[in-house]
Design a protein around this motif. Structure first.
Motif, mmCIF file in Angstrom:
data_model
loop_
_atom_site.group_PDB
_atom_site.id
_atom_site.type_symbol
_atom_site.label_atom_id
_atom_site.label_comp_id
_atom_site.label_asym_id
_atom_site.label_seq_id
_atom_site.Cartn_x
_atom_site.Cartn_y
_atom_site.Cartn_z
ATOM 1 N N PRO A 253 0.671 -0.971 0.079
ATOM 2 C CA PRO A 253 0.166 -0.078 0.048
ATOM 3 C C PRO A 253 0.818 1.196 0.054
ATOM 4 C CG PRO A 253 -0.586 -1.574 1.718
ATOM 5 C CD PRO A 253 0.563 -2.144 0.961
ATOM 6 N N ASN A 254 2.037 1.186 0.512
ATOM 7 C CA ASN A 254 2.944 2.333 0.764
ATOM 8 C C ASN A 254 3.414 2.705 -0.887
ATOM 9 O OD1 ASN A 254 2.535 2.607 3.245
ATOM 10 N ND2 ASN A 254 4.237 1.473 3.965
ATOM 11 N N TYR A 255 3.640 1.692 -1.671
ATOM 12 C CA TYR A 255 4.054 2.023 -3.145
ATOM 13 C C TYR A 255 3.138 1.622 -4.061
ATOM 14 C CZ TYR A 255 8.626 2.194 -0.257
ATOM 15 O OH TYR A 255 9.389 2.738 0.687
ATOM 16 N N ARG A 256 1.976 1.401 -3.794
ATOM 17 C CA ARG A 256 0.904 1.166 -4.786
ATOM 18 C C ARG A 256 1.018 1.921 -6.035
ATOM 19 N NH1 ARG A 256 -5.370 1.628 -3.501
ATOM 20 N NH2 ARG A 256 -5.792 1.451 -5.761
ATOM 21 N N PRO A 257 1.248 1.219 -7.265
ATOM 22 C CA PRO A 257 0.695 -0.284 -7.530
ATOM 23 C C PRO A 257 1.920 -1.066 -7.383
ATOM 24 C CG PRO A 257 0.838 0.708 -9.573
ATOM 25 C CD PRO A 257 0.864 1.817 -8.554
ATOM 26 N N PHE A 258 3.156 -0.653 -6.821
ATOM 27 C CA PHE A 258 4.204 -1.513 -7.113
ATOM 28 C C PHE A 258 4.485 -2.013 -5.727
ATOM 29 C CE2 PHE A 258 4.546 2.290 -9.624
ATOM 30 C CZ PHE A 258 4.664 1.280 -10.737
ATOM 31 N N CYS A 259 5.373 -3.310 -5.362
ATOM 32 C CA CYS A 259 5.806 -3.669 -4.046
ATOM 33 C C CYS A 259 6.758 -3.105 -3.307
ATOM 34 C CB CYS A 259 5.899 -5.096 -4.553
ATOM 35 S SG CYS A 259 7.695 -5.243 -5.229
ATOM 36 N N SER A 260 7.523 -2.094 -3.933
ATOM 37 C CA SER A 260 8.504 -1.633 -3.357
ATOM 38 C C SER A 260 9.091 -0.328 -4.119
ATOM 39 C CB SER A 260 9.904 -2.534 -3.310
ATOM 40 O OG SER A 260 10.413 -2.811 -4.584
ATOM 41 N N ARG A 261 9.788 0.320 -3.295
ATOM 42 C CA ARG A 261 10.488 1.826 -4.150
ATOM 43 C C ARG A 261 11.396 1.227 -5.140
ATOM 44 N NH1 ARG A 261 11.749 7.139 -2.106
ATOM 45 N NH2 ARG A 261 13.121 7.900 -3.722
ATOM 46 N N ARG A 262 12.003 0.080 -4.932
ATOM 47 C CA ARG A 262 12.728 -0.417 -6.518
ATOM 48 C C ARG A 262 12.088 -0.638 -7.387
ATOM 49 N NH1 ARG A 262 13.720 -5.390 -8.445
ATOM 50 N NH2 ARG A 262 15.741 -5.813 -9.415
ATOM 51 N N CYS A 263 10.868 -1.179 -7.236
ATOM 52 C CA CYS A 263 10.207 -1.256 -8.463
ATOM 53 C C CYS A 263 9.536 -0.245 -8.902
ATOM 54 C CB CYS A 263 9.015 -2.484 -8.200
ATOM 55 S SG CYS A 263 9.723 -4.190 -8.202
ATOM 56 N N ALA A 264 9.313 0.822 -8.252
ATOM 57 C CA ALA A 264 8.574 2.309 -8.614
ATOM 58 C C ALA A 264 9.623 2.616 -9.251
ATOM 59 C CB ALA A 264 8.138 2.888 -7.337
ATOM 60 N N ASP A 265 11.007 2.723 -8.874
ATOM 61 C CA ASP A 265 12.054 3.494 -9.559
ATOM 62 C C ASP A 265 12.316 2.935 -10.775
ATOM 63 O OD1 ASP A 265 12.378 5.214 -7.479
ATOM 64 O OD2 ASP A 265 14.148 4.396 -6.506
ATOM 65 N N ILE A 266 12.186 1.476 -10.911
ATOM 66 C CA ILE A 266 12.551 0.769 -12.284
ATOM 67 C C ILE A 266 11.261 1.296 -13.392
ATOM 68 C CG2 ILE A 266 12.249 -1.441 -13.427
ATOM 69 C CD1 ILE A 266 13.367 -2.783 -11.078
ATOM 70 N N ASP A 267 10.077 1.588 -12.792
ATOM 71 C CA ASP A 267 9.124 1.953 -13.639
ATOM 72 C C ASP A 267 9.488 3.531 -14.133
ATOM 73 O OD1 ASP A 267 6.342 1.586 -14.776
ATOM 74 O OD2 ASP A 267 5.925 3.351 -13.607
ATOM 75 N N LEU A 268 9.912 4.388 -13.294
ATOM 76 C CA LEU A 268 10.094 5.567 -13.622
ATOM 77 C C LEU A 268 11.229 5.800 -14.705
ATOM 78 C CD1 LEU A 268 9.792 8.704 -13.094
ATOM 79 C CD2 LEU A 268 11.099 8.526 -11.179
ATOM 80 N N GLY A 269 12.291 4.835 -14.455
ATOM 81 C CA GLY A 269 13.542 4.897 -15.314
ATOM 82 C C GLY A 269 12.999 4.520 -16.401
ATOM 83 N N ARG A 270 11.903 3.499 -16.724
ATOM 84 C CA ARG A 270 11.404 3.207 -17.973
ATOM 85 C C ARG A 270 10.816 4.339 -18.814
ATOM 86 N NH1 ARG A 270 9.340 -2.963 -16.820
ATOM 87 N NH2 ARG A 270 11.593 -3.713 -16.463
ATOM 88 N N TRP A 271 10.021 4.977 -17.885
ATOM 89 C CA TRP A 271 9.243 6.332 -18.545
ATOM 90 C C TRP A 271 10.477 7.144 -18.957
ATOM 91 C CZ3 TRP A 271 4.683 6.634 -20.161
ATOM 92 C CH2 TRP A 271 3.873 5.742 -19.941
ATOM 93 N N LEU A 272 11.263 7.657 -18.026
ATOM 94 C CA LEU A 272 12.182 8.867 -18.366
ATOM 95 C C LEU A 272 13.326 8.446 -19.554
ATOM 96 C CD1 LEU A 272 13.352 9.806 -14.913
ATOM 97 C CD2 LEU A 272 11.678 10.869 -16.453
ATOM 98 N N THR A 273 13.489 7.026 -19.851
ATOM 99 C CA THR A 273 14.407 6.796 -20.865
ATOM 100 C C THR A 273 13.637 6.205 -22.169
ATOM 101 O OG1 THR A 273 14.635 4.440 -20.206
ATOM 102 C CG2 THR A 273 16.091 5.827 -19.476
ATOM 103 N N GLY A 274 12.314 6.426 -22.165
ATOM 104 C CA GLY A 274 11.679 6.238 -23.545
ATOM 105 C C GLY A 274 11.163 4.512 -23.654
#
Length: 55
Positions: free
Chosen positions: A12-33
């Motif tokens: 619930p703290n990182y929804r819809p992700f399981c952790s900050r790591r997965c949220a950062d991976i997703d953000l990185g994918r958006w930022l790099t196209g």
């Protein structure tokens, strides 16, 4: 709900992700196209400085 990156249960703290790591991976994918929204090329003359009017 499962994490869209690793499929573990979402935290619930990182929804819809399981952790900050997965949220950062997703953000990185958006930022790099890594994710892209398909678009259609607009057909307008290259020598025109303004796009055609929207219909």
């Amino acid at each position: 709900m499962t994490c869209p990156i690793c499929a573990r249960p979402a935290d619930p703290n990182y929804r819809p992700f399981c952790s900050r790591r997965c949220a950062d991976i997703d953000l990185g994918r958006w930022l790099t196209g890594g994710y892209a929204v398909p678009a259609e090329d607009e057909d307008w003359s290259e020598d025109s400085t303004e796009p055609p009017p929207r219909q």
